[in-house]
Design a protein around this motif. Structure first.
Motif, PDB file in Angstrom:
ATOM      1  N   VAL A 272      60.515  71.434  19.199  1.00  0.00           N
ATOM      2  CA  VAL A 272      61.008  72.749  18.765  1.00  0.00           C
ATOM      3  C   VAL A 272      61.816  73.442  19.855  1.00  0.00           C
ATOM      4  CG1 VAL A 272      60.288  75.090  18.122  1.00  0.00           C
ATOM      5  CG2 VAL A 272      59.196  73.099  17.055  1.00  0.00           C
ATOM      6  N   GLU A 273      61.370  73.310  21.098  1.00  0.00           N
ATOM      7  CA  GLU A 273      62.007  74.050  22.191  1.00  0.00           C
ATOM      8  C   GLU A 273      63.357  73.454  22.590  1.00  0.00           C
ATOM      9  OE1 GLU A 273      61.074  75.312  26.842  1.00  0.00           O
ATOM     10  OE2 GLU A 273      59.473  74.500  25.568  1.00  0.00           O
ATOM     11  N   THR A 274      63.412  72.137  22.760  1.00  0.00           N
ATOM     12  CA  THR A 274      64.645  71.506  23.266  1.00  0.00           C
ATOM     13  C   THR A 274      65.499  70.890  22.172  1.00  0.00           C
ATOM     14  OG1 THR A 274      63.546  69.367  23.608  1.00  0.00           O
ATOM     15  CG2 THR A 274      63.500  70.947  25.443  1.00  0.00           C
ATOM     16  N   LEU A 275      64.920  70.732  20.970  1.00  0.00           N
ATOM     17  CA  LEU A 275      65.584  70.040  19.853  1.00  0.00           C
ATOM     18  C   LEU A 275      65.909  68.589  20.219  1.00  0.00           C
ATOM     19  CD1 LEU A 275      67.959  72.783  18.395  1.00  0.00           C
ATOM     20  CD2 LEU A 275      65.540  72.338  17.931  1.00  0.00           C
ATOM     21  N   ALA A 276      65.026  67.981  20.995  1.00  0.00           N
ATOM     22  CA  ALA A 276      65.157  66.567  21.343  1.00  0.00           C
ATOM     23  C   ALA A 276      64.258  65.751  20.424  1.00  0.00           C
ATOM     24  CB  ALA A 276      64.759  66.334  22.796  1.00  0.00           C
ATOM     25  N   LEU A 277      64.670  64.521  20.142  1.00  0.00           N
ATOM     26  CA  LEU A 277      63.857  63.629  19.321  1.00  0.00           C
ATOM     27  C   LEU A 277      62.658  63.154  20.130  1.00  0.00           C
ATOM     28  CD1 LEU A 277      63.781  62.168  16.526  1.00  0.00           C
ATOM     29  CD2 LEU A 277      64.805  60.200  17.685  1.00  0.00           C
ATOM     30  N   VAL A 278      61.461  63.371  19.601  1.00  0.00           N
ATOM     31  CA  VAL A 278      60.226  62.956  20.252  1.00  0.00           C
ATOM     32  C   VAL A 278      59.826  61.560  19.775  1.00  0.00           C
ATOM     33  CG1 VAL A 278      57.757  63.441  20.445  1.00  0.00           C
ATOM     34  CG2 VAL A 278      59.411  65.321  20.518  1.00  0.00           C
ATOM     35  N   SER A 279      60.026  61.321  18.471  1.00  0.00           N
ATOM     36  CA  SER A 279      59.621  60.051  17.885  1.00  0.00           C
ATOM     37  C   SER A 279      60.336  59.850  16.563  1.00  0.00           C
ATOM     38  CB  SER A 279      58.090  60.046  17.665  1.00  0.00           C
ATOM     39  OG  SER A 279      57.655  58.805  17.155  1.00  0.00           O
ATOM     40  N   GLU A 310      58.301  43.666   4.124  1.00  0.00           N
ATOM     41  CA  GLU A 310      58.058  44.919   4.857  1.00  0.00           C
ATOM     42  C   GLU A 310      58.860  44.890   6.140  1.00  0.00           C
ATOM     43  OE1 GLU A 310      53.960  47.127   5.361  1.00  0.00           O
ATOM     44  OE2 GLU A 310      54.174  45.650   6.972  1.00  0.00           O
ATOM     45  N   ALA A 311      59.458  46.005   6.500  1.00  0.00           N
ATOM     46  CA  ALA A 311      60.199  46.118   7.757  1.00  0.00           C
ATOM     47  C   ALA A 311      59.984  47.528   8.293  1.00  0.00           C
ATOM     48  CB  ALA A 311      61.679  45.840   7.543  1.00  0.00           C
ATOM     49  N   LEU A 312      59.146  47.649   9.336  1.00  0.00           N
ATOM     50  CA  LEU A 312      58.767  48.951   9.889  1.00  0.00           C
ATOM     51  C   LEU A 312      59.273  49.075  11.320  1.00  0.00           C
ATOM     52  CD1 LEU A 312      55.034  48.962   8.714  1.00  0.00           C
ATOM     53  CD2 LEU A 312      57.020  49.889   7.496  1.00  0.00           C
ATOM     54  N   TYR A 313      59.741  50.272  11.685  1.00  0.00           N
ATOM     55  CA  TYR A 313      60.307  50.510  13.011  1.00  0.00           C
ATOM     56  C   TYR A 313      59.752  51.810  13.589  1.00  0.00           C
ATOM     57  CZ  TYR A 313      63.712  47.395  10.816  1.00  0.00           C
ATOM     58  OH  TYR A 313      64.302  46.363  10.139  1.00  0.00           O
ATOM     59  N   LYS A 314      59.607  51.830  14.927  1.00  0.00           N
ATOM     60  CA  LYS A 314      59.103  53.042  15.590  1.00  0.00           C
ATOM     61  C   LYS A 314      59.693  53.126  16.991  1.00  0.00           C
ATOM     62  CE  LYS A 314      54.761  55.018  17.410  1.00  0.00           C
ATOM     63  NZ  LYS A 314      54.911  56.378  16.870  1.00  0.00           N
ATOM     64  N   VAL A 315      60.039  54.346  17.411  1.00  0.00           N
ATOM     65  CA  VAL A 315      60.484  54.570  18.790  1.00  0.00           C
ATOM     66  C   VAL A 315      59.915  55.901  19.266  1.00  0.00           C
ATOM     67  CG1 VAL A 315      62.663  55.653  18.041  1.00  0.00           C
ATOM     68  CG2 VAL A 315      62.471  54.692  20.358  1.00  0.00           C
ATOM     69  N   ASP A 316      59.468  55.943  20.536  1.00  0.00           N
ATOM     70  CA  ASP A 316      58.915  57.156  21.143  1.00  0.00           C
ATOM     71  C   ASP A 316      59.670  57.487  22.424  1.00  0.00           C
ATOM     72  OD1 ASP A 316      56.935  57.344  19.215  1.00  0.00           O
ATOM     73  OD2 ASP A 316      55.453  56.268  20.420  1.00  0.00           O
ATOM     74  N   TYR A 317      59.710  58.784  22.739  1.00  0.00           N
ATOM     75  CA  TYR A 317      60.345  59.269  23.964  1.00  0.00           C
ATOM     76  C   TYR A 317      59.367  60.161  24.716  1.00  0.00           C
ATOM     77  CZ  TYR A 317      64.555  57.707  21.566  1.00  0.00           C
ATOM     78  OH  TYR A 317      65.482  56.942  20.887  1.00  0.00           O
ATOM     79  N   LYS A 318      59.566  60.242  26.042  1.00  0.00           N
ATOM     80  CA  LYS A 318      58.760  61.142  26.881  1.00  0.00           C
ATOM     81  C   LYS A 318      59.684  62.043  27.684  1.00  0.00           C
ATOM     82  CE  LYS A 318      54.743  58.133  27.589  1.00  0.00           C
ATOM     83  NZ  LYS A 318      54.048  57.287  28.587  1.00  0.00           N
ATOM     84  N   ALA A 319      59.192  63.222  27.980  1.00  0.00           N
ATOM     85  CA  ALA A 319      59.993  64.182  28.746  1.00  0.00           C
ATOM     86  C   ALA A 319      59.502  64.274  30.177  1.00  0.00           C
ATOM     87  CB  ALA A 319      59.924  65.564  28.098  1.00  0.00           C
ATOM     88  N   LYS A 320      60.457  64.408  31.097  1.00  0.00           N
ATOM     89  CA  LYS A 320      60.140  64.716  32.487  1.00  0.00           C
ATOM     90  C   LYS A 320      61.224  65.638  33.023  1.00  0.00           C
ATOM     91  CE  LYS A 320      58.809  62.979  36.981  1.00  0.00           C
ATOM     92  NZ  LYS A 320      58.478  61.809  37.809  1.00  0.00           N
TER      93      LYS A 320
END
Length: 432
Positions: A272-279, A310-320
């Motif tokens: 919400v704060e940065t409008l960056a994709l978290v996941s 079935e074809a499932l995909y996932k990506v996660d990001y971290k902030a520093k």
């Protein structure tokens, strides 16, 4: 036309199915911590929970059964571990409390109090998604970074493991705003493939670690949302959630008319704060069997048909320091192989995942030499050979194997022990 993820199937005689798709200085002295992450209310184990050493970039994630192994340099033994997962309150625990081994860490679901005013800041969900991709160079990594990551791919026929590959890889992650593609160097690796169980079908992943790195939609948006394709989707807000004690927008997306060659359904989680994709969690739309038949196939014999189930995909990001970095991705593909004149079809599941376990900014602009670079078309199972002892990984962090993988590893070890015993007996008896 929207591009398909670079995940393609090669099908050859013994069918070969191939899906397209620097090391940081390791510490010599470390302490290993183990445990399980569970939901504090339901006691359900929690997969893909992130565990990071506070003040560093060292970390790992929990496996499909909530279990983790975290290897920490002695110099950081007085540190704390930050445990986080989307939808849960962040938990911080001193390493000293994990010293007993097999510790249970409880996370509790977060109650999100995001106001309607916050959501109404955007006229529609589509406008928010456009803003995320428009601002990616502002919010995401804008410098060259060296990453160490753990990669695993498994192939199952029905429920039985037939192939297991694991590797520590070094990634030169280029800035998101750069046209340069990321480079990957193979570090320590091991594999085992039971070709007898593969029968007449050999399944291999083309691209190896690239299959997961290309799921980084902030670096490679062309594989899911182009300027053209984004208009072919409809977006709507779902109930907000929380990660790392920060509010997160949740946006659902699905194709409007299924008129693209490749369509996806899924969710985007946006800070919400940065409008960056978290996941991002999404799946290939396989509702049209005629359209999806051989969709992932690059090459195959004429008497073979491949149907994705079935074809499932996932990506996660971290902030520093207010900048977001690629952290973890996985894919899971299930497909059925039909061969003419064979009574029964064969069903395979292919899983591939990669977790960043450490990283540092590339201040000296070091490069990976061309001769050391993996090719995006590499078949990593052909690039490595052999399995090894339980201490094979040494100080490197990895994703703790789940029970099915652990069972496969134990069988491999027993076979190795038998082979070594036979060789020893032959030596004693003077046989070659």
């Amino acid at each position: 036309m929207k591009k398909l993820h670079p995940l393609k199937l090669y099908v050859s005689t013994v069918i070969s199915v191939f899906l397209l798709f620097f090391s940081l200085n390791a510490q010599t002295d470390f302490v290993e911590y183990t445990g399980t992450v569970i939901d504090g209310q339901t006691n359900k184990t929690l997969e893909a929970a992130s565990l990071n050493i506070n003040g560093t970039n060292i970390g790992t994630i929990s496996n499909s059964e909530g279990e983790f192994i975290l290897k920490v340099p002695l110099s950081n033994s007085d540190s704390k571990v930050v445990v986080s997962l989307l939808g849960y309150n962040t938990y911080v625990v001193p390493l000293s409390e994990l010293a007993s081994g097999n510790t249970t860490i409880k996370l509790y679901a977060a109650i999100t109090k995001l106001s309607a005013v916050s959501i109404s800041a955007f006229k529609d969900a589509k406008g928010l998604v456009r803003k995320v991709f428009d601002d990616k160079n502002k919010n995401f990594q804008n410098e060259s970074v060296f990453m160490t990551a753990f990669y695993r791919e498994t192939i199952k026929r029905r429920s039985r493991n037939v192939s297991l590959t694991e590797a520590v890889v070094n990634i030169l992650k280029e800035p998101n705003g750069s046209s340069s593609r990321d480079a990957i160097q193979l570090g320590k690796a091991r594999k085992s493939t039971d070709y007898k169980r593969l029968d007449t079908v050999s399944v291999k992943l083309q691209g190896g670690p690239f299959s997961t790195i290309y799921l980084d939609v902030m670096k490679y948006p062309e594989y899911i949302f182009t300027e053209e394709s984004i208009n072919a989707y409809q977006f709507n807000f779902d109930a907000p959630t929380t990660v790392n004690n920060k509010d997160v927008y949740v946006v659902n997306f699905k194709p409007r008319k299924n008129d693209l060659k490749v369509n996806y359904n899924g969710k985007l989680f946006i800070d919400v704060e940065t409008l960056a994709l978290v996941s991002a969690n999404y799946a290939l739309d396989l509702s049209d069997i005629k359209k999806s038949k051989n969709l992932l196939v690059r090459k195959k014999p004429s008497d073979i048909e491949v149907y994705p189930l079935e074809a499932l995909y996932k990506v996660d990001y971290k902030a520093k320091d207010n900048t977001w970095y690629y952290s973890y991705s996985n894919l899971s593909l299930k497909f059925k192989v039909n061969k003419k004149r064979e009574l029964f079809n064969k069903v395979y599941t292919l899983s591939s995942e990669m977790a960043v376990t450490d990283w540092e900014v590339n201040k000296d602009d070091k490069r990976i030499k061309n001769k050391d670079k993996l090719r995006p078309t590499v078949i990593i199972t052909d690039a490595i050979s052999g399995f090894s002892d339980p201490n094979f990984w040494g100080e490197y962090n990895l994703i703790e194997p789940d029970k099915s993988i652990e069972s496969a590893i134990n069988k491999i070890k027993k076979n190795i022990e038998k082979q070594e015993q036979r060789e020893k007996e032959n030596t004693v008896n003077g046989r070659p």
